[in-house]
Design an enzyme around this catalytic site. Sequence first.
Site, PDB file in Angstrom:
ATOM      1  N   GLU A 401      -1.619   4.060  -4.921  1.00 54.29           N
ATOM      2  CA  GLU A 401      -2.603   3.977  -5.994  1.00 54.29           C
ATOM      3  C   GLU A 401      -2.878   5.333  -6.648  1.00 54.29           C
ATOM      4  OE1 GLU A 401      -5.096   0.006  -4.844  1.00 54.29           O
ATOM      5  OE2 GLU A 401      -5.577   1.816  -3.723  1.00 54.29           O
ATOM      6  N   GLU A 470       0.603  -4.975   0.081  1.00 58.23           N
ATOM      7  CA  GLU A 470      -0.720  -5.417   0.525  1.00 58.23           C
ATOM      8  C   GLU A 470      -0.893  -6.866   0.070  1.00 58.23           C
ATOM      9  OE1 GLU A 470      -3.933  -2.874  -0.708  1.00 58.23           O
ATOM     10  OE2 GLU A 470      -2.799  -1.038  -0.263  1.00 58.23           O
TER      11      GLU A 470
END
Length: 932
Positions: A401, A470
Site C-alpha cells: 500500500e 489479502e
Amino acid sequence: MSYVEDPGPGYGSLPPRAAFASDAASLSLSGTWRFRLSPTADFERDGFDDSAWDELPVPSMWQLHGYGKPAYTNVHYPFPVDPPHVPSDNPTGDHRRRFDLPAAWPAGPAVLRFDGIDSCARIWLNGVELGVTKGSRLPSEFEVGPLLRPRDNVLAVRVHQWSAGSYLEDQDMWWLSGIFRDVTLLARPAGGIEDYWLRADYDHTTGLGTVRVETDADVLLDIPELGVSAHPAGLALEVPVEPWSAESPRLYDGTLSTMAERVPVRIGFRTVTIDDGQLKVNGRRLLLRGVNRHEHHPRTGRAVPRDVALADVLLMKRHNVNAVRTSHYPPDPAFLELCDEYGLWVIDECDLETHGFGPLEWRGNPSAEPTWADAYLDRMRRTVERDKNRPSVILWSLGNESHTGPNLKRMAEWTRHRDPTRPVHYEGDHECSYVDVHSRMYATHAEVESIGLRSDPNERRRDLPFLLCEYGHAMGNGPGGLLEYRELFERYPNCQGGFVWEWLDHGLAAGDHFAYGGDFGEPIHDGNFVIDGLVFPDRTPSPGLVEYAKIIEPVRIEADADAIRVSNHYDVVSTAHLTFTWVLEDEGIAVAEGVLDVPTVQSGQSVSVPFPRLPATGGESWLTVSASLTSPSSWAPGGHVVGWGQLPVSPARVTERPARRGPVFRTAGRLLLGIGEFEPATGRLTTLGGHPVQGPRLDVWRATTDNDRAESAEGWREAGLYRLQHRVITVDADGDDLVVRTRVAPPALASGLLADYTWTSLGDRLQLRVEITPDGLEGTLPRLGLTMAVPGALGTAEWFGAGPGEAYPDSRQAARIGRFSRSVDGLQTPYVFPQENGNRADARWLRLTDAEGTGLHVEGDPVFDFTARRWTSADLEAARHTPDLVAGELVHLTLDVAQHGLGSASCGPGVLPRYRLVAQKTEFTLRFGVAN
C-alpha cells in the site's frame, strides 16, 4: 538532529549480508539496559553517569513498560504529513549497556548487529559514533573491532520514535518504539565467511539437485548425507536429492568452512518458476492456503520470542495453513528458519508502506520522489540479502500500500537482477508493469471468477498467476464466504489462492481484557480495526480459524453415489502418511467404529471406496470419516486430524405425534394449557412444567458484528429492528389451541411484522407454530426467530445438531452433526470487541438443565438454531470489552429459524446473495417440554 529528518537510509553501517550463525565467538547484548526517555545531552560519553536511570529489558518496546503510550492507526499518520519532517516533540529513548568481553574473545575485527530498532537510532561504542540506522524491521551491522576493550565497554543507543523513516512504515499496527530485536556482538575472524548465497535448485524431470555457493572467500561445502565433502564454493554440483516443499520440508544439514570459520547450513532444494501463467515449485502448481502475519505479542508488542513464533508455526500447520505473507516487513530471522524447518511457503515482504498518503490522493508520496530512492532500494537490498538462503521464501514482495512510482520499479528491477530465481510481488502495481504475479486485495468472488476466465483486457495481467494477497478479513465474527473462494481457486488454474487477513488479533493486555485503538487516549486512532485475526491475542484459535482449517483441508471426504470419495488436495505429497478411520453415530452417540481401507492417493487424484459394514441403527445416524497422521510429525502428534467428512446413513425415525390434549383453561385469572401457564392479557408463556420463563416472542435483532456494521447494520437501524415493540391483537382459544396474534414494529415507522403464535398441548409437551408475515417491512433481517428468558440455574446446554462450535450460514463447514454439551458460559466466543456470537445451527433438540439435570427441552420440526447467554442482545451490543458483559440472573435463549450471513465487509465483500436473510413470509414449529 538533522539525521532524524534525512530521507536517506542512514550511515555508517556495513553492506547488508545473509543472516547466519557460525562457530566464531559471539556475545548476546540482549538483557537489562539502562534507559531514560527524552534526550539527554552527551549521554553517549564514555564516562557518563547513568546510575540514576531506569532499567529496561532489550529487546522491548518502551511504551509497554510505562514510557509513553501505544497508539494504533491503520492508514493515517499520527503526525502532520510534511515529509520528511517530524514533530519536534519526538519521544526519544536513550539506552546504555555496559559489557565485558569473554576471556577468550579473539582480537581482530568484530561486528555489532542490531536486528530491529524502531524507528531511527544513532549508535556509539565507547564514546565513538558508529552511525545511524533506519528501516525498523531490518538489520544493521557496524564494524567495532578496533573500539573493543576487555572490560567496561559502553554501548549507547539513542532511539527516536519519529523519523523520516516513519513515513515508510505506516503498516496498520501499533506505533511502538525501541530496540525490539536482538543485539549481538560477532567476532569476524580473518579468513572467515563474510557472506554467502547457497543456491540449491531442483530439476523435477531428473530428480537432481544442483548446489552452488556464491561467496568471496575460499569456502568448502560439506553435505555428509549426500556424500559431499570439501566441495569448492563456486562450482556447481549435481546430486540426487529429495526436494523441499511446504508439505515435505526436506532439509540437508551441511557445513560451509574455511580455515578460520565454520557455518552450519540447512539446505532445501527447490525451484520456483512461472510456467503457463501459473506459479510452480518443482514443476507443481501451488495453491496457497495462506495467512498474513504481523509480529505481535499482547505483552511485548513486536518483540516476539522464538517460542511464540514456533507456537504460531505449529498452530498454522495444525490448521492446514501452508503459506505466510510477512505483512508488511521481514519478520525476525528465527521465524523464517522455522518456516524452513516445519514447512511453509513464504512471501517475504520489504519493510515499506506509505498508506497515509492515500487520503491525500498520494500527493508527495515517497514512491515517486527521487529524494527517497536510496531509502527504498536500501530496504529492499537488506531484505533480499538477509533472507536469500531461506528455501521457504518463494517470492519477494516490495512492500504494501505505497501506491506506485519509479522507486518501486527500481526496487523490482534490482531484485530481479540480484535474484532471478524468485518472482517479484507487489499488489500496488495494478498494471503489473514491473511485477511477476497479479495480486489483489479483497476482490469479490465475481472479480476472481473474471480473472480466472482470463477476461482481463490487460494482456500482461491476463497472462500472470493471480494471488489474493489479502482476503477474508477476519475481524470479529467471521469471515464468511471462504468456501466460495476455495471453489474458485480450484476451478481456475491461474487463481492460486491467497492470504487471509490476518493471523492474529493485535490486542494489548490491559488487566482483564485486551485493549485496541483509542484505549490509550490516542487523539487519532482506528479503534478495533487492529482486532482482525484468526487467533485471539493469546493465540487461542477463533471460530474463524477452525472454519478456515476445514475449508482448506488437504484431504476431502465426501459421499459418491454408494461409495466414499477421498480426494487428495495436497500440492505435492500423497496420502501415504495418513490413516483413515470411521465412526458411526446414532442420534449423536457412537455405536461402531473402525479403520477404512483407502489406497494411497496421489496429489490431485481421487478414489472411491465402499462403505464399511455398518450395523443397523434406530434413529438419525451419520458416518464420520477422518484422515489423521499415522505417526507423529514435527508439528503434530500421531492421530492429528487433517481432514474429515460426514455422510448421512439413515434419516431420523418417523414417530407418531401424540394426539392433541387440550383444552385451554381460564380459571381464577389464569390461562393454562397443558404444562404451560400464560399471561391472560398477552398470551406470553410464563411457566413451563413448573419452571418460570419469559416468552418466547418474535425477535429479529442480533448484536451487530464488525462485518454487519460495515454493511447492513445502518439499514437495520434505520428500519428500527433493534427496538421493536409488540402489540397483542387477540388472545383466543381456538378449540384446543391457544392462538395469539400480534404485530411487531418499531416506533416512528409504519412497517413491521405480523406474528401469529399457535400453542397446542401434546401431553408432556407444548407445540408452538409461529407464522410470520412482513407488513411493509422490506430488506434483510439480522436473524429471525424467538427470544425467551429462563432461570439462570439452567447453566448446561446439551444438543443434537451441528457443533461443537458456532456456525452461521456462510461459515459452517467446520460444524458436524453430533451430540454436544457445553456450559452456557462455554457457549460464548469471547471476541475482543463483543458482538454476536455462539450460534449453534441445525439443532434437532436442546436441553438446558441445572446441576441436578432438570430443566427445559426444546425440539425442532425439523431443526432450529440457538444461542444461550447470561446477557441480552442489547447488553452485547452496548459492550466494548469483554468485562462489560456482566452475568445476570437469567439465561437469555434465542431460537431461530434463520440467521443472516457474516461476509467480510469490515474490509472486503459483504454477504453473498444466497446467505442474505430477506424478510418474507415464514412458518416454523418448535416443541417445548421438561428435561428430567
